[in-house]
Design a protein around this motif. Sequence first.
Motif, PDB file in Angstrom:
ATOM      1  N   THR A 148       0.796  -1.234   0.000  1.00 28.75           N
ATOM      2  CA  THR A 148       0.000   0.000   0.000  1.00 28.75           C
ATOM      3  C   THR A 148       0.823   1.275   0.000  1.00 28.75           C
ATOM      4  OG1 THR A 148      -0.167  -0.041   2.427  1.00 28.75           O
ATOM      5  CG2 THR A 148      -1.881  -1.187   1.185  1.00 28.75           C
ATOM      6  N   LYS A 149       2.038   1.245   0.509  1.00 30.34           N
ATOM      7  CA  LYS A 149       2.804   2.485   0.680  1.00 30.34           C
ATOM      8  C   LYS A 149       3.059   3.192  -0.645  1.00 30.34           C
ATOM      9  CE  LYS A 149       5.199   1.355   5.009  1.00 30.34           C
ATOM     10  NZ  LYS A 149       4.497   2.395   5.774  1.00 30.34           N
ATOM     11  N   CYS A 152      -0.251   4.680  -2.009  1.00 26.49           N
ATOM     12  CA  CYS A 152      -0.729   5.835  -1.236  1.00 26.49           C
ATOM     13  C   CYS A 152       0.125   7.083  -1.506  1.00 26.49           C
ATOM     14  CB  CYS A 152      -0.733   5.508   0.248  1.00 26.49           C
ATOM     15  SG  CYS A 152      -1.948   4.249   0.720  1.00 26.49           S
ATOM     16  N   ASN A 206      -6.300  10.325   3.493  1.00 26.99           N
ATOM     17  CA  ASN A 206      -5.605   9.796   4.652  1.00 26.99           C
ATOM     18  C   ASN A 206      -4.912   8.479   4.303  1.00 26.99           C
ATOM     19  OD1 ASN A 206      -5.892   7.720   7.113  1.00 26.99           O
ATOM     20  ND2 ASN A 206      -5.515   9.770   7.940  1.00 26.99           N
ATOM     21  N   GLU A 207      -3.635   8.324   4.694  1.00 25.47           N
ATOM     22  CA  GLU A 207      -2.858   7.151   4.286  1.00 25.47           C
ATOM     23  C   GLU A 207      -3.465   5.847   4.782  1.00 25.47           C
ATOM     24  OE1 GLU A 207       1.665   5.278   4.645  1.00 25.47           O
ATOM     25  OE2 GLU A 207       1.307   7.379   5.168  1.00 25.47           O
ATOM     26  N   THR A 208      -3.925   5.823   6.026  1.00 26.72           N
ATOM     27  CA  THR A 208      -4.520   4.605   6.576  1.00 26.72           C
ATOM     28  C   THR A 208      -5.791   4.236   5.828  1.00 26.72           C
ATOM     29  OG1 THR A 208      -3.611   5.084   8.771  1.00 26.72           O
ATOM     30  CG2 THR A 208      -5.450   3.514   8.653  1.00 26.72           C
ATOM     31  N   GLU A 209      -6.642   5.233   5.578  1.00 24.27           N
ATOM     32  CA  GLU A 209      -7.896   4.980   4.866  1.00 24.27           C
ATOM     33  C   GLU A 209      -7.631   4.605   3.414  1.00 24.27           C
ATOM     34  OE1 GLU A 209     -10.299   8.417   5.369  1.00 24.27           O
ATOM     35  OE2 GLU A 209     -10.626   8.095   7.513  1.00 24.27           O
ATOM     36  N   ALA A 211      -4.996   2.964   2.349  1.00 30.30           N
ATOM     37  CA  ALA A 211      -4.527   1.574   2.376  1.00 30.30           C
ATOM     38  C   ALA A 211      -5.706   0.612   2.496  1.00 30.30           C
ATOM     39  CB  ALA A 211      -3.555   1.376   3.526  1.00 30.30           C
ATOM     40  N   ILE A 212      -6.673   0.959   3.343  1.00 33.73           N
ATOM     41  CA  ILE A 212      -7.875   0.130   3.495  1.00 33.73           C
ATOM     42  C   ILE A 212      -8.629   0.074   2.169  1.00 33.73           C
ATOM     43  CG2 ILE A 212     -10.138   0.003   4.621  1.00 33.73           C
ATOM     44  CD1 ILE A 212      -8.785   1.252   7.110  1.00 33.73           C
TER      45      ILE A 212
END
Length: 245
Positions: A148-149, A152, A206-209, A211-212
């Motif tokens: 994901t990195k 993103c 948002n990076e976390t969102e 990635a999800i």
Amino acid sequence: MVALLEWWSGTECTLYTDPESYPFYGKENAIVILNHNFEIDFLCGWTFCERFGVLGSSKVLAKKELAYVPVIGWMWYFLEIVFCKRKWEEDHKTVVQSLQRLKDYLENFWFLLYCEGTRFTQKKHKISMEVAEKKGLRKLKYHLLPRTKGFCVTVQHLRGTVTAVYDSTLNFRNNQIPTLIGVLNGKKYHADLYVRRIPLDSIPENETECAIWLHKLYQEKDELQEKYSLTGCFPSPTLTVKLVK
């Protein structure tokens, strides 16, 4: 290389997409997500680019080793292809600098990503699904877990420059397993490429969102592959276009 696929082996490529998305292809900057199950899937990706006039301006996030491949590696270097070592601590700065340069690119470009990071094999799939189990992620049948990195960061730095993500899923008819040697020997294959256009502004910042979101996309891609495996075709209604006639 595209001519080798089209004219030497006579391979046929058919694009499946929706009529609303088709007019955008070649007319906008886009991030193209490709699955990485076959030895020649990069050739089919290039055929997709060539069909819409962006082959010369397409960019790829590729592993560093490919830079040393005779002819192709040298060509990619001068075309400003983004090379990475697949060690994010070392790659982050290089990738960001390359993405920043694309903001001033004068032509429409497509940025091609293999989010799985490497080509699918049963051994890699077993390891990837062990990681999925440890992280509490849904297991995939036809894909490795996406990394994901890189995705993103690409979305973050190309937001405002790129208008859409093209989610692309490639299959070959009659359970063909195409090889580059087969293409060089003039063997004909028939590729089916299913493409969904997803507006970039619908993807979380948002990076976390983000990635999800990418994990969910790969779950959907896995379901699409399952349907193709069972029926031999992609779901309708779709617009079908011959990329190679």
